[in-house]
Design an enzyme around this catalytic site. Sequence first.
Site, mmCIF file in Angstrom:
data_model
loop_
_atom_site.group_PDB
_atom_site.id
_atom_site.type_symbol
_atom_site.label_atom_id
_atom_site.label_comp_id
_atom_site.label_asym_id
_atom_site.label_seq_id
_atom_site.Cartn_x
_atom_site.Cartn_y
_atom_site.Cartn_z
ATOM 1 C CB SER A 96 -0.913 0.015 1.233
ATOM 2 O OG SER A 96 -0.127 -0.074 2.422
ATOM 3 C CE LYS B 203 12.533 1.191 -12.909
ATOM 4 N NZ LYS B 203 11.248 1.790 -13.137
ATOM 5 N NE ARG C 100 9.138 5.825 -4.609
ATOM 6 C CZ ARG C 100 8.537 4.704 -4.280
ATOM 7 N NH1 ARG C 100 9.245 3.692 -3.816
ATOM 8 N NH2 ARG C 100 7.223 4.579 -4.405
#
Length: 440
Positions: free
Chosen positions: A91, A294, A359
Amino acid sequence: MLAVRRLTRYTFLKRTHPVLYTRRAYKILPSRSTFLRRSLLQTQLHSKMTAHTNIKQHKHCHEDHPIRRSDSAVSIVHLKRAPFKVTVIGSGNWGTTIAKVIAENTELHSHIFEPEVRMWVFDEKIGDENLTDIINTRHQNVKYLPNIDLPHNLVADPDLLHSIKGADILVFNIPHQFLPNIVKQLQGHVAPHVRAISCLKGFELGSKGVQLLSSYVTDELGIQCGALSGANLAPEVAKEHWSETTVAYQLPKDYQGDGKDVDHKILKLLFHRPYFHVNVIDDVAGISIAGALKNVVALACGFVEGMGWGNNASAAIQRLGLGEIIKFGRMFFPESKVETYYQESAGVADLITTCSGGRNVKVATYMAKTGKSALEAEKELLNGQSAQGIITCREVHEWLQTCELTQEFPLFEAVYQIVYNNVRMEDLPEMIEELDIDDE
């Protein structure tokens, strides 16, 4: 008068057929009879197309963003069993986004899926309230996906085993370092007929060497598991900005048959949205490798961005990174297909998107500007979430070191050395430079 008639006729045609009749095209304007025949054929063709495909605007699309979808895929699925029940395990930012996508589709295709979707939540306190209660009452994940309304048929559940009870499809979407612990808890509670999709990015290192996370789920739980990966920044997907993704799934040996088991058509219906286009393929290895590696390349792009080296340096990093991704796949997962890396969203498109933001770039840029470690940057910037490239570059290094092949992947090794051994970022060009000059 002739000139006036020609101008009037041109203006009329431009308004009725703007693509066909530009001012340049008007120089070779067809005769009136030819024009009428062509218009009749176009009308007949349009009637045939609309008879086969029912296209309508989706109820979730904004009026100023009329994305349309085809319902033709629904008509070819004839379920010969009870509707599939779906659970999302995870979540966070991406987990909640995928759960939103799935819940919208299960409600839309209630003859294929049970409308209610369970989402397992690692419960935590937000002030005096549990995150689970907030999601179920306010229908927002205020910590990991704030200001995004979630479907009311998406139910947060803090009990892992309760959340998967009766589920036919499990969608794993957690930081990949937590997967072994989750799988351990699930062992003995998942029926063999259950199918799974992994949205995780990374590898599992163990007695079997480097292993795809989808293969790890299959081996540990005894269920068939595919993968989802693509050029998908979670906030953009959550806001219903158009994007595309790739789902990879291979039919298992115990496949129950059309209409009785999960297949490519079912997965298309589960994940495809007007704003989230899905291509379903067989190459689980290819999209998993690209999705994991990646993030390592994105760290390198973040380093050069943080040092202010510009777009040229970032492009060079991405070129080298793509080459090493393909090389890694061909060397250790020969079943992967090279074309997946450049034809699918999970390949070069995902690499470009991830290296442009997200990020990993954010953490690496912060490291370059502040001199702080990767873990410090992750803690300060990501609100409890993970930059997966930090862990993946270590896993890749450990595997390549075991194989004595670190020199074959200079970019991956350079990222590891910068993150874990404090090697100077300014030395990155020398670490990855390809010298073709022979010593004399």
